[in-house]
Design a protein around this motif. Structure first.
Motif, mmCIF file in Angstrom:
data_model
loop_
_atom_site.group_PDB
_atom_site.id
_atom_site.type_symbol
_atom_site.label_atom_id
_atom_site.label_comp_id
_atom_site.label_asym_id
_atom_site.label_seq_id
_atom_site.Cartn_x
_atom_site.Cartn_y
_atom_site.Cartn_z
ATOM 1 N N ALA A 14 16.646 -32.311 -97.216
ATOM 2 C CA ALA A 14 15.599 -32.049 -98.199
ATOM 3 C C ALA A 14 16.228 -31.812 -99.565
ATOM 4 C CB ALA A 14 14.749 -30.843 -97.772
ATOM 5 N N MET A 15 15.350 -31.761 -100.585
ATOM 6 C CA MET A 15 15.787 -31.560 -101.970
ATOM 7 C C MET A 15 14.908 -30.488 -102.606
ATOM 8 S SD MET A 15 16.017 -34.292 -105.125
ATOM 9 C CE MET A 15 17.208 -35.278 -104.240
ATOM 10 N N THR A 16 15.527 -29.504 -103.237
ATOM 11 C CA THR A 16 14.796 -28.394 -103.834
ATOM 12 C C THR A 16 14.218 -28.793 -105.183
ATOM 13 O OG1 THR A 16 16.757 -27.530 -104.943
ATOM 14 C CG2 THR A 16 16.345 -26.773 -102.687
ATOM 15 N N LYS A 17 13.566 -27.817 -105.800
ATOM 16 C CA LYS A 17 12.960 -28.054 -107.114
ATOM 17 C C LYS A 17 13.991 -28.345 -108.171
ATOM 18 C CE LYS A 17 9.424 -25.931 -110.074
ATOM 19 N NZ LYS A 17 8.621 -24.711 -110.294
ATOM 20 N N GLU A 18 15.254 -27.834 -107.978
ATOM 21 C CA GLU A 18 16.326 -28.115 -108.959
ATOM 22 C C GLU A 18 17.071 -29.401 -108.624
ATOM 23 O OE1 GLU A 18 16.472 -23.595 -108.019
ATOM 24 O OE2 GLU A 18 16.481 -25.445 -106.889
ATOM 25 N N LYS A 19 16.552 -30.222 -107.724
ATOM 26 C CA LYS A 19 17.187 -31.493 -107.311
ATOM 27 C C LYS A 19 18.490 -31.236 -106.553
ATOM 28 C CE LYS A 19 14.054 -33.962 -109.429
ATOM 29 N NZ LYS A 19 13.309 -32.851 -110.014
ATOM 30 N N LEU A 20 18.561 -30.126 -105.769
ATOM 31 C CA LEU A 20 19.736 -29.838 -104.954
ATOM 32 C C LEU A 20 19.441 -30.265 -103.514
ATOM 33 C CD1 LEU A 20 20.729 -26.293 -106.305
ATOM 34 C CD2 LEU A 20 21.756 -28.488 -106.874
ATOM 35 N N GLN A 21 20.273 -31.136 -102.982
ATOM 36 C CA GLN A 21 20.082 -31.613 -101.619
ATOM 37 C C GLN A 21 20.825 -30.717 -100.621
ATOM 38 O OE1 GLN A 21 21.172 -35.708 -101.293
ATOM 39 N NE2 GLN A 21 19.375 -36.457 -102.401
ATOM 40 N N ALA A 65 26.218 -24.893 -112.752
ATOM 41 C CA ALA A 65 25.276 -25.444 -113.735
ATOM 42 C C ALA A 65 25.710 -26.820 -114.195
ATOM 43 C CB ALA A 65 25.158 -24.494 -114.929
ATOM 44 N N ALA A 66 27.029 -26.980 -114.419
ATOM 45 C CA ALA A 66 27.540 -28.292 -114.843
ATOM 46 C C ALA A 66 27.328 -29.330 -113.745
ATOM 47 C CB ALA A 66 29.024 -28.190 -115.199
ATOM 48 N N ASP A 67 27.559 -28.926 -112.467
ATOM 49 C CA ASP A 67 27.341 -29.873 -111.364
ATOM 50 C C ASP A 67 25.877 -30.276 -111.268
ATOM 51 O OD1 ASP A 67 29.762 -28.219 -109.185
ATOM 52 O OD2 ASP A 67 30.010 -29.695 -110.788
ATOM 53 N N ALA A 68 24.975 -29.279 -111.413
ATOM 54 C CA ALA A 68 23.547 -29.594 -111.352
ATOM 55 C C ALA A 68 23.135 -30.510 -112.497
ATOM 56 C CB ALA A 68 22.718 -28.298 -111.382
ATOM 57 N N LYS A 69 23.647 -30.215 -113.708
ATOM 58 C CA LYS A 69 23.313 -31.064 -114.861
ATOM 59 C C LYS A 69 23.872 -32.465 -114.684
ATOM 60 C CE LYS A 69 23.419 -31.128 -119.905
ATOM 61 N NZ LYS A 69 23.890 -30.414 -121.126
ATOM 62 N N ALA A 70 25.115 -32.559 -114.163
ATOM 63 C CA ALA A 70 25.718 -33.890 -113.940
ATOM 64 C C ALA A 70 24.900 -34.661 -112.911
ATOM 65 C CB ALA A 70 27.166 -33.738 -113.483
ATOM 66 N N TYR A 71 24.452 -33.979 -111.851
ATOM 67 C CA TYR A 71 23.630 -34.660 -110.848
ATOM 68 C C TYR A 71 22.309 -35.131 -111.445
ATOM 69 C CZ TYR A 71 20.824 -35.419 -106.726
ATOM 70 O OH TYR A 71 20.012 -35.970 -105.780
ATOM 71 N N GLN A 72 21.688 -34.263 -112.310
ATOM 72 C CA GLN A 72 20.442 -34.676 -112.948
ATOM 73 C C GLN A 72 20.649 -35.878 -113.860
ATOM 74 O OE1 GLN A 72 18.625 -31.553 -115.190
ATOM 75 N NE2 GLN A 72 16.799 -32.734 -115.700
ATOM 76 N N ILE A 73 21.754 -35.858 -114.656
ATOM 77 C CA ILE A 73 22.048 -36.989 -115.549
ATOM 78 C C ILE A 73 22.288 -38.248 -114.734
ATOM 79 C CG2 ILE A 73 23.734 -37.890 -117.211
ATOM 80 C CD1 ILE A 73 24.062 -35.012 -118.222
ATOM 81 N N GLU A 74 23.036 -38.097 -113.617
ATOM 82 C CA GLU A 74 23.314 -39.261 -112.772
ATOM 83 C C GLU A 74 22.025 -39.823 -112.176
ATOM 84 O OE1 GLU A 74 25.912 -40.381 -108.763
ATOM 85 O OE2 GLU A 74 25.926 -38.361 -109.583
ATOM 86 N N ALA A 75 21.094 -38.900 -111.715
ATOM 87 C CA ALA A 75 19.825 -39.371 -111.161
ATOM 88 C C ALA A 75 18.994 -40.081 -112.213
ATOM 89 C CB ALA A 75 19.040 -38.187 -110.573
ATOM 90 N N GLU A 76 18.938 -39.510 -113.459
ATOM 91 C CA GLU A 76 18.179 -40.161 -114.524
ATOM 92 C C GLU A 76 18.781 -41.508 -114.885
ATOM 93 O OE1 GLU A 76 16.688 -36.056 -116.759
ATOM 94 O OE2 GLU A 76 18.158 -37.352 -117.659
ATOM 95 N N ALA A 77 20.155 -41.560 -114.964
ATOM 96 C CA ALA A 77 20.807 -42.837 -115.278
ATOM 97 C C ALA A 77 20.525 -43.866 -114.208
ATOM 98 C CB ALA A 77 22.316 -42.633 -115.446
#
Length: 510
Positions: free
Chosen positions: A53-60, A327-339
């Motif tokens: 599953a994936m949480t609200k912060e996009k953490l799997q 925080a950096a890992d979460a932001k990098a994952y979000q940027i990667e998902a958006e890209a």
């Protein structure tokens, strides 16, 4: 032939057919001709799943769950005996029953209908697999929807609330199939593939516990050292006290011996004075040692406090660094998902544009081919017409004596001469040209020409031209407004006079 059927303790009978409007669920009943009876098990089963599953912060993460689910044997609904209804001989219900829906709110009837959809009975492996697929799909869907609306912190801190919400949402979906959750167990969360979130949290907790243990050990050592120094000081004070008492007792015995001897009276006084001095010195020495012990205790306490503060700062720095890393890992994952999403969207748009361009190119190519074929046919027709016309003009030219005669004939036929005349007349319409005629004198007679050489005749010609210039310039000025400078006239006049004088002298002498 009628037969009496009895279900096992963990089974029920589902009877349909003649005299039964829907389905009759019972433990034992007579089965009459034109009726069908099917046994189905009501034993609950365990459904173990390892959901990603994936949480609200996009953490799997991986969510291991185990649900014990089976038919709800306690919710029988309208299938029980209601007021005003009766059951006839064959199990059929007489008029007066209250039917609210097809299943009448009976959970076992819903479950029996679900097994009927699978085409198998409850004991059949295929039937159980059909029910298992439906239940696992409900568990997976509801769990992922719930997890996507919660943060990781909420899942950790509110485990009971999380468990109750999962239980409620899944039970709501299972009610339509007549199933009930007997037990729900949510195991410890795990990291998804290529994720180290929980590993990082575990490492963080381990480091925090290790640092706290080191701090507790340092504090215990501090208390031990202080207690040891305190006990040692008390021991030294007791020893000094005993020594002093021994000295006093010895002095008293000496005084008692000296009291018998008058000679020793002075010595007794000196001994008393020495004892007093020794006592004062011992007291001061004890006080100095006590102050020294206090100073050492303060130094050790300050050192322990410094170590504690240093350990606290190290823990804070470690926690802050790990928080920033998370925080950096979460932001990098979000940027990667958006890209990745932007890349997929651009790729789809490019494929759609390419497909559209291909369709337009094919349509344009077909239209161009059709237009080219039409133009080719038209040009072929025009070329045939021009060839026929050229052949006719060639024959006409031969009849008129050649191309010149043909050209004149064509100009006359098309009125070209008339148009040229009209154009010339239109061009000079409205003009008022001024025509000037100059006569500079008659040519010399033949007799005079015999007496004058040819040079004199050329001079006369130049003189006539010069005499013609003034009226010519005047006419140009009147018609165009251009005026020849006066110095130019004077220069031409001087040159002309000099030329005439040189020609009039004999033999060309000046």
């Amino acid at each position: 032939m009628a037969s009496y059927r009895i279900a096992a303790p963990d089974e029920y009978l589902a009877i349909t057919g003649m005299g039964i409007k829907n389905v009759k669920i019972t433990k034992a009943a007579w089965v009459w001709p034109f009726q069908r009876c099917v046994r189905f098990s009501v034993q609950p089963h365990d459904y173990a799943m390892n959901l990603q599953a994936m949480t609200k912060e996009k953490l799997q993460f991986l969510l291991p769950v185990v649900f014990t689910i089976g038919p709800d044997v306690n919710q029988r609904g309208a299938n029980t005996r209601r007021f005003g209804s009766s059951v006839g001989a064959g199990g059929e219900e007489e008029p007066g029953d209250d039917y609210r829906s097809e299943d009448q709110g009976d959970a076992l009837m819903k479950y029996a209908m679900l097994l009927a959809d699978s085409g198998n009975t409850g004991k059949d492996a295929n039937g159980h697999q059909f029910v298992e697929n439906i239940i696992k799909g409900i568990i997976e869907g509801e769990t992922r929807v719930l997890v996507s609306s919660m943060t990781m912190e909420e899942i950790f801190t509110e485990r009971e609330v999380f468990k109750r919400r999962i239980f409620r949402n899944i039970q709501t979906e299972l009610d339509q199939f007549g199933c009930k959750i007997y037990n729900a167990n949510v195991k410890e969360l795990k990291d998804a593939p290529n994720s180290v979130y929980f590993e990082s949290l575990s490492r963080k907790a381990h480091e925090g516990a290790t640092n706290q243990a080191r701090i507790d050990v340092a504090e215990a050592q501090l208390r031990g050292n202080v207690g040891e120094a305190k006990r040692k000081g008390e021991q030294e004070r007791e020893i000094a006290k005993i020594h002093a008492e021994t000295a006093v007792q010895k002095t008293e015995r000496d005084i008692e011996r000296a009291s018998a001897e008058a000679v020793l009276a002075t010595r007794k006084t000196e001994l008393n004075r020495d004892v007093e001095i020794a006592r004062i010195a011992a007291t001061r020495k004890t006080e100095a040692q006590d102050e020294e012990l206090k100073r050492e205790v303060q130094i050790k306490r300050a050192a322990a406090e410094m170590e504690r503060l240093r350990a606290t700062e190290v823990v804070k720095a470690t926690i802050e660094r790990e928080s920033q890393q998370q925080a950096a890992d979460a932001k990098a994952y979000q940027i990667e998902a958006e890209a990745r999403a932007n890349y997929e969207k651009q790729k789809q748009d490019a494929e759609a544009a390419a497909y559209k361009t291909k369709q337009e190119a094919e349509a344009w190519s077909a239209a161009a081919i059709q237009k080219a074929e039409a133009d080719l046919q038209r040009r072929l027709k025009e070329a045939e017409g021009l060839a026929a016309m050229a052949d006719a003009y060639a024959r006409l030219g031969q009849a008129l004596g050649g191309p010149a005669g043909l050209l004149q004939y064509m100009m006359i036929e098309k009125g070209t001469y008339v148009e040229l005349a009209k154009a010339n007349a239109e061009a000079i319409r409205g003009l008022q040209p001024k025509i000037s005629v100059w006569n500079t004198g008659a040519e010399p007679a033949a007799a005079d020409a015999a007496h004058h050489p040819p040079t004199t005749s050329s001079i006369a010609t130049m003189r006539n031209i010069y005499q013609m210039l003034p009226p010519l310039m005047t006419t140009i000025n009147e018609q165009t407004g251009i005026t020849l400078p006066e110095w130019q006239f004077g220069r031409l006049a001087g040159q002309m006079s000099q030329l005439e004088r040189s020609e009039n002298q004999p033999n060309g002498k000046k």
